[in-house]
Design an enzyme around this catalytic site. Structure first.
Site, PDB file in Angstrom:
ATOM      1  N   GLY A  45       0.826  -1.198   0.000  1.00  0.00           N
ATOM      2  CA  GLY A  45       0.000   0.000   0.000  1.00  0.00           C
ATOM      3  C   GLY A  45       0.860   1.247   0.000  1.00  0.00           C
ATOM      4  O   GLY A  45       2.039   1.210  -0.356  1.00  0.00           O
ATOM      5  N   CYS A  46       0.280   2.353   0.401  1.00  0.00           N
ATOM      6  CA  CYS A  46       0.992   3.627   0.415  1.00  0.00           C
ATOM      7  C   CYS A  46       2.267   3.525   1.246  1.00  0.00           C
ATOM      8  O   CYS A  46       2.236   3.090   2.397  1.00  0.00           O
ATOM      9  CB  CYS A  46       0.089   4.715   0.988  1.00  0.00           C
ATOM     10  SG  CYS A  46       0.876   6.327   1.120  1.00  0.00           S
ATOM     11  N   PHE A  47       3.386   3.925   0.661  1.00  0.00           N
ATOM     12  CA  PHE A  47       4.661   3.787   1.385  1.00  0.00           C
ATOM     13  C   PHE A  47       4.771   4.721   2.583  1.00  0.00           C
ATOM     14  O   PHE A  47       5.632   4.540   3.432  1.00  0.00           O
ATOM     15  CB  PHE A  47       5.872   3.945   0.469  1.00  0.00           C
ATOM     16  CG  PHE A  47       5.846   5.092  -0.512  1.00  0.00           C
ATOM     17  CD1 PHE A  47       5.144   6.261  -0.264  1.00  0.00           C
ATOM     18  CD2 PHE A  47       6.545   4.980  -1.711  1.00  0.00           C
ATOM     19  CE1 PHE A  47       5.143   7.302  -1.175  1.00  0.00           C
ATOM     20  CE2 PHE A  47       6.556   6.031  -2.633  1.00  0.00           C
ATOM     21  CZ  PHE A  47       5.844   7.189  -2.357  1.00  0.00           C
ATOM     22  N   TRP A  48       3.902   5.707   2.679  1.00  0.00           N
ATOM     23  CA  TRP A  48       3.926   6.601   3.848  1.00  0.00           C
ATOM     24  C   TRP A  48       3.785   5.818   5.148  1.00  0.00           C
ATOM     25  O   TRP A  48       4.394   6.159   6.158  1.00  0.00           O
ATOM     26  CB  TRP A  48       2.798   7.615   3.762  1.00  0.00           C
ATOM     27  CG  TRP A  48       2.971   8.654   2.706  1.00  0.00           C
ATOM     28  CD1 TRP A  48       4.096   8.930   1.983  1.00  0.00           C
ATOM     29  CD2 TRP A  48       1.971   9.564   2.237  1.00  0.00           C
ATOM     30  NE1 TRP A  48       3.867   9.950   1.093  1.00  0.00           N
ATOM     31  CE2 TRP A  48       2.573  10.360   1.231  1.00  0.00           C
ATOM     32  CE3 TRP A  48       0.638   9.785   2.571  1.00  0.00           C
ATOM     33  CZ2 TRP A  48       1.868  11.370   0.557  1.00  0.00           C
ATOM     34  CZ3 TRP A  48      -0.052  10.786   1.907  1.00  0.00           C
ATOM     35  CH2 TRP A  48       0.559  11.568   0.907  1.00  0.00           C
ATOM     36  N   ASP A  54      -6.166   2.498  -0.068  1.00  0.00           N
ATOM     37  CA  ASP A  54      -5.357   2.725  -1.263  1.00  0.00           C
ATOM     38  C   ASP A  54      -5.705   1.682  -2.318  1.00  0.00           C
ATOM     39  O   ASP A  54      -5.411   0.501  -2.150  1.00  0.00           O
ATOM     40  CB  ASP A  54      -3.864   2.640  -0.936  1.00  0.00           C
ATOM     41  CG  ASP A  54      -3.461   3.613   0.156  1.00  0.00           C
ATOM     42  OD1 ASP A  54      -3.906   4.770   0.089  1.00  0.00           O
ATOM     43  OD2 ASP A  54      -2.726   3.213   1.078  1.00  0.00           O
TER      44      ASP A  54
END
Length: 280
Positions: free
Chosen positions: A104-107, A183
């Site tokens: 998913g979002c790397f954040w 995401d």
């Protein structure tokens, strides 16, 4: 900290030439650059640029490098911190190794790994695609085949690859092949990228153990693929949890709520299975 006039002009030039800058951003930047070159008041032009960019900045909808420029221009020190890309490297071949995970979002994939003992560096980036030097807009637009991922450099004297794989399963939904949590899209699909046979064996064994555990009602769809070139994401995305704490906490909370609910379902399913067996 306010940039001086020459630094600001250089930044404007670089952003205008940056292929990742959107056309409407480029038109604003070019207009300000031309006005400054023609002798317009510096403070007035920067104030105008800040006002023009502000609506998109507040929506987090500027391209990463323009967002960095905006944060620097407005004195948002935390978001303006530059990641030292030169320090993300294996400098001890005997006791250091690397791993790549997409979930998913790397954040939201950085903090859980970065705060572990034995972690040397965690870098957000793009991998698994077919275009060199991809930008965030290109990956988000699904033009390059890349997924958002993190590359982790770790000290094998303190932590092992198997430990990282174990944590990875706890951070992701391995039953969702079309994204992760909120995401959606192929750029968010869950993948363990393995660099050699050793990592592949560990990842495959761990995946099979998870499937055999009965924890999930749906099949485990996280793929295990050979590692390819890992392209670093723009500075704006590095250590996002430190730079944009409020937004990060909001996104992370939503992920954790989903995972908690999923674990509760698993626990109830396990207890029901045990009860059914006893009754039988």
């Amino acid at each position: 900290m306010r940039q001086n006039d020459e630094e600001t002009l250089n930044s404007l030039y670089n952003l205008i030439l940056d292929p990742a800058t959107r056309e409407w951003e480029r038109s604003l930047l070019s207009s300000i650059k031309n006005a400054l070159e023609n002798g317009a008041n510096f403070d007035e032009q920067l104030a105008k640029l800040e006002a023009d960019l502000r609506p998109l900045a507040l929506r987090n909808n500027l391209t990463p490098n323009v967002a960095d420029f905006y944060n620097h221009m407005t004195g948002h020190a935390a978001a303006d911190v530059s990641f030292d890309f030169t320090k993300h490297a294996i400098d001890d071949l005997t006791y250091q190794d690397s791993a790549i995970f997409a979930g998913g979002c790397f954040w939201c994939m950085v903090e859980p790994f970065e705060t572990l003992d034995g972690i040397v560096s965690v870098l957000s980036g793009y991998t698994g695609g077919h275009v060199a030097h991809p930008t965030y807009d290109q990956v988000s637009g699904k033009y390059t085949g890349h997924v958002e991922a993190v590359e982790i450099i770790f000290d094998t004297r303190i932590i092992q690859y198997a430990d990282l794989v174990k944590l990875y399963w706890q951070l992701t939904d391995p039953t969702d092949e079309f994204g992760q949590f909120q995401d959606r899209g192929s750029q968010y699909r869950p993948v363990i990228f393995v660099k050699d046979k050793h990592q592949q064996q560990i990842a495959e064994k761990s995946k099979q153990q998870l499937a055999d555990s009965g924890k999930y009602k749906q099949p485990i769809v996280t793929s295990i693929e050979p590692a390819t070139v890992f392209w670093p994401a723009e500075n704006y995305h590095q250590q996002f949890y430190k730079k944009n704490l409020t937004r990060y906490k909001r996104i992370e909370r939503a992920r954790q709520q989903f995972l908690t609910f999923q674990r509760l379902q698993s626990k109830l399913r396990t207890e029901l299975s045990r009860f059914t067996k006893k009754q039988g």
